[in-house]
Every structure is written in structure tokens, then in C-alpha cells.
Design an enzyme around this catalytic site. Structure first.
Site, PDB file in Angstrom:
ATOM      1  N   CYS A  38      33.414  65.397  33.320  1.00  0.00           N
ATOM      2  CA  CYS A  38      33.614  64.273  32.401  1.00  0.00           C
ATOM      3  C   CYS A  38      34.028  63.028  33.156  1.00  0.00           C
ATOM      4  O   CYS A  38      34.474  63.088  34.298  1.00  0.00           O
ATOM      5  CB  CYS A  38      34.719  64.593  31.384  1.00  0.00           C
ATOM      6  SG  CYS A  38      34.482  66.098  30.428  1.00  0.00           S
ATOM      7  N   ASP A 442      32.418  23.511  50.103  1.00  0.00           N
ATOM      8  CA  ASP A 442      31.713  23.184  48.863  1.00  0.00           C
ATOM      9  C   ASP A 442      32.430  22.045  48.139  1.00  0.00           C
ATOM     10  O   ASP A 442      33.660  22.056  47.991  1.00  0.00           O
ATOM     11  CB  ASP A 442      31.657  24.433  47.975  1.00  0.00           C
ATOM     12  CG  ASP A 442      30.941  24.171  46.669  1.00  0.00           C
ATOM     13  OD1 ASP A 442      29.700  24.177  46.676  1.00  0.00           O
ATOM     14  OD2 ASP A 442      31.627  23.944  45.652  1.00  0.00           O
TER      15      ASP A 442
END
Length: 492
Positions: A38, A442
């Protein structure tokens, strides 16, 4: 990081008993008394701790003789974040396996791409994942088969070969062994109201919450290349170049999953298409771990608290992104889209979109390497950068892919004419997937830094950002979101 978490028994037991979905995909619980495995968040009553064993992969559970739980469907868990956080041999091998390389080229092909012997790869995968490359690929084939059984009306024989099985018998045996149901039994479990549309696959792409769709889909939509990408009716749509053919995907954000509609010219491309879409949307990330680290910085903490779960928008094609990064050098987003759209119209392969709107695949490097440089409406130095890049991508001198070593690729890119830190860092972040890539030069980042009172010079900002490691690419997303005109500075 939680690598090797399955070894920490006490922590795994706590996660299972609390049904903590954050750990789905990190490890799997095998139950000795029932013979099933599971996900940690399985809604069933947790077994007694003495009846639990823990494994690092679904393939390892299957190798140990356990079958998948029919209730929690562990095969649909998000993937382990480790494979997108690391660039070592195991992580690169797992990315290639997810991209279908073992099914197409075998284990020798996997080894050749990584530059190691098959024995070395098998040994390292077994040590960390409890299963070798063949078993890991087999688990993926089983998952693909289940998707096709439940989302198409295809005959089982067609599904078997589309999922990558070499025979009907191996398909039947694997499905029965993994899911404890025959292929026809799986299909018979579908609700009678289920409508399976011909030619289109509809599936759910799971993720770990939280997920902030605004920056993710907003970025992809705002930088989309006409003919290749579009935003329509709440979905991001784009064309896909795939190993066996091409495809068109529509991705729609939902509260607990991403709705995915795929149209493929060859169904054998299904697992590759899913893998690439998941990587583009960064769906295997662990946002809790990322945000916890970034919250330790008092400047970033309010940004994270305001909109947690930001992802790094990536790409479905590394070579395409590198080309687009060059087209976006020192121009606005709108200008970069215009340059890219002209290349697509002139050199892209046409595709037929049943819904209209999408017309082409982005041109392959080989096609771009043959064009006349003088036809490019850009400065001469950038034309040199462009032609050098596509030439090396076309002849194999430079290879950018899921298996790329980030540092080696950075060094190769920096050696090309016209490739400065910004171009290399944005390719490393968005194409190659380095979660620690940073863009201190940037303009949008520097504006955000000034607004927040952070150092704005690249050297000082890089030093300040050391505290954000290893998640600086995610910090970039939070910083971009603070700029009043962020889209002007978002790299293509």
C-alpha cells in the site's frame, strides 16, 4: 532529504498510522498477513506494526511477492522526489527508466546512455531500490497496462503491446500477479457509467499538496509558442515529440490532481508522455520540504506563507528549451515568442489537432541545423550562438536529456559562444531540472531583491541565497512572483 526512508522503521510506522499522504511515493508498506502493498495514506485500517515491512519501490514489493492494494492503488502514487533532486547514477537511471529507455533499448541501452556497465547499474539500483532495471521497467509496464485497460476500449492484445509487453502471456501473468485480477477483471470493475472516448486517454496526474497552479500554468501559458502551445478553456495544451510518434496533451489543474487528456499517434508512447508531463509540471516535488527550508529565511517566509507550493515550470523537450532560451536572450517575452513562432511555421512538422489551435511540433535540432543563418532576424553574434547550439545538438556533440549530469552539462554549455551564466542557469533549472539552479543576473530577480531589501548585485545575492540551498530554483519562483511586471522577465 528522505532518501532511504524505508530503512527508518519507526518513522514509516508513524506515517502509515497517521495516513500521511506527504509520504506517498517515498516508500511502500507491504503487509505480511495479507500479501498486499500500500501507499502510506491507504484509507484501510493500518495493520499492526509487527505485520508491516517497508520497501523503497513498488517494484521491490512485487519482487518480494506482494500485490498492489485494490483500495489505495499504490501504483498511482506520485513518484519519489529523489529522482528529480539528484544527478547521481541512480537518479539519472530512474529518470531514463521512466522515459521508457529500458523498453525501447534494453538494459544495455540504459547502460550506454549513462556510461556505466550493466552490472554497475544493476548493483546500485538493487542496493537503493531493492529491484533492478528490468523489474523497475516491468512495474512501469504494469501501471501503463492498467491505465490503458481503464481509460480505453482497446482490445487486450493491443494494450499488451502498447504497454511494452513482449507477449500476451507475459501481459496476462504480470497484471494478475501485480493486481490480483486478470486484465478483463480490471476492466469489469469500472463503474457502468464510465464512458471511454475513442482516440483520447483521460487520466489523473497525482501530486503532493500543496500545489500553486497560478505560477506554474500562468508561466507556461504566457510564454507559449503559437502553434505548439495554447491556453484554452482552463487547460494548457501543447504538442509532444515522442519516440514512436507525436501527441497532443491538455493539462487542467484540479484541487487534488492534474486532469490530463492525451491524444497519441502511437500508444507505446503513453508512459513517456506521462513522464514528460509530470516533469514539466514538477509534480513529483516535495513542496513541504522545499517550503520548510525557504521559510527559515525571514524575507522569504511571508512569500511562502502567502502562496505555498510553488513549482518550477520545466519542459517536455530539453533541446527545444535550449533553443528557446537562446531566442529569448536580451529580448522581451513577446519578441522571443515571435521568433519561436516563425521557426515553428517554417521548419516545424505539421500535426492534426482534433480541437484546432495546435498546428506543429517544435522543430527538431536536425531541421534547425539546415536552415540558412541569414534568415534569422537576430544580431550576428546571436545567430552564431544559435547555429552552434543546434549544430551540436543535431550531431550529438551536445546532448541534453533526463540522464544529463547537471554540472557536466553546465560546463559544456558555458564553453559555447554566446552562452553566459543566465542562459546556462535557466537551461539547467528548467530543462535539466536542477532544483538548486539560481539566476542572480536575471533582471526580474534583481528587481525583486531590491523590493524586498535583499542584495541586488549578483555576487552579493548569490552569497545571501546560500541559505536557500538546495532549493534555490524554487526561491526564484517566489521572487519572480513579487515583481509588478514579472512576465517581462520570465525566461522562455
Amino acid at each position: 532529504m528522505r532518501n532511504g526512508m524505508h530503512i527508518d522503521r519507526e518513522r514509516c510506522v508513524r506515517a502509515v498510522q497517521s495516513k500521511d499522504a506527504r509520504f506517498d511515493g517515498w516508500f511502500f508498506t507491504a503487509v505480511l498477513t495479507t500479501g498486499i502493498y500500500c501507499r502510506p495514506s491507504c484509507p484501510a485500517v493500518p495493520p499492526k506494526p509487527e505485520n508491516m515491512t517497508f520497501h523503497p519501490s513498488a517494484a521491490a514489493c512485487q519482487q518480494a511477492g506482494f500485490r498492489a492494494c485494490k483500495r489505495c492503488r499504490p501504483d498511482t502514487s506520485p513518484g519519489s522526489p529523489a529522482w528529480n533532486q539528484r544527478a547521481d547514477l541512480v537518479a539519472r537511471a530512474m529518470r531514463l527508466i521512466a522515459d521508457g529507455v529500458v523498453d525501447r533499448e534494453g538494459v544495455p541501452g540504459l547502460a550506454a546512455r549513462l556510461g556505466y556497465s550493466t552490472r554497475q547499474i544493476e548493483r546500485q539500483l538493487l542496493a537503493e531500490l531493492g529491484a533492478g532495471p528490468l523489474a523497475l521497467a516491468r512495474a512501469q509496464r504494469a501501471q501503463t497496462a492498467r491505465l490503458l485497460i481503464e481509460t480505453t476500449a482497446l482490445p487486450m492484445a493491443d494494450i499488451a503491446f502498447a504497454a511494452g509487453f513482449s507477449s500476451i502471456r507475459s501481459f496476462n501473468d504480470t497484471v494478475l500477479e501485480v493486481f490480483a485480477l486478470s486484465p478483463s477483471g480490471l476492466r469489469s470493475r469500472l463503474p457502468r457509467t464510465t464512458v471511454i472516448a475513442p482516440g483520447t486517454l483521460s487520466l489523473r496526474l497525482p501530486f503532493r499538496a500543496p500545489l500553486n497552479p497560478d505560477n506554474l500554468f500562468g508561466h507556461l501559458a504566457a510564454t507559449g509558442v503559437p502553434g505548439v502551445e495554447e491556453w484554452r478553456d482552463g487547460a494548457y495544451r501543447r504538442t509532444l515529440r515522442l519516440p514512436y510518434g507525436h501527441g497532443i496533451v491538455a493539462l487542467t489543474p484540479r484541487p487534488d490532481h492534474i486532469a490530463c487528456r492525451l491524444t497519441l499517434s502511437d500508444l507505446r508512447d503513453l508512459p513517456v508522455a506521462i513522464s514528460r508531463c509530470r516533469r514539466m509540471l514538477d509534480l513529483d516535488a516535495d513542496p513541504v520540504a522545499v517550503d520548510e527550508q525557504l521559510r527559515t529565511d525571514p524575507v522569504l517566509a511571508p512569500l511562502v506563507d502567502k502562496a505555498p507550493g510553488r513549482r518550477v515550470p520545466r519542459t517536455v523537450d530539453e533541446a527545444e528549451f535550449a533553443v528557446r532560451a537562446v531566442l529569448g536572450q536580451q529580448v522581451s517575452t513577446a519578441a522571443a515568442r515571435t521568433h519561436a513562432a516563425r521557426l515553428v511555421t517554417a521548419h516545424g512538422e505539421t500535426v492534426e489537432d482534433p480541437e484546432g489551435g495546435l498546428t506543429h511540433l517544435f522543430p527538431a535540432p536536425g531541421a534547425l541545423a539546415e536552415l540558412d543563418p541569414e534568415s534569422l532576424a537576430m544580431p550576428r553574434t546571436r545567430r552564431t550562438t544559435f547555429t552552434t547550439l543546434v549544430g551540436q545538438l543535431a550531431d550529438g556533440t551536445l546532448h541534453l536529456g533526463v540522464e544529463s549530469d547537471w554540472e557536466e552539462s553546465r560546463a559544456r554549455l558555458l564553453s559555447l559562444p554566446g552562452f553566459g551564466p543566465w542562459t546556462v542557469d535557466v537551461i539547467t533549472m528548467r530543462a535539466l531540472g536542477d532544483p538548486d539552479a539560481f539566476l542572480p543576473t536575471d533582471l526580474g530577480i534583481r528587481r525583486a531583491a531590491q523590493e524586498l531589501g535583499l542584495p541586488s548585485t549578483p555576487a552579493a545575492l548569490t552569497a545571501r541565497a546560500a541559505a536557500w540551498r538546495p532549493w534555490r530554483a524554487y526561491a526564484v519562483q517566489y521572487l519572480w512572483a513579487t515583481d509588478s511586471h514579472p512576465i517581462n522577465f520570465l525566461p522562455i
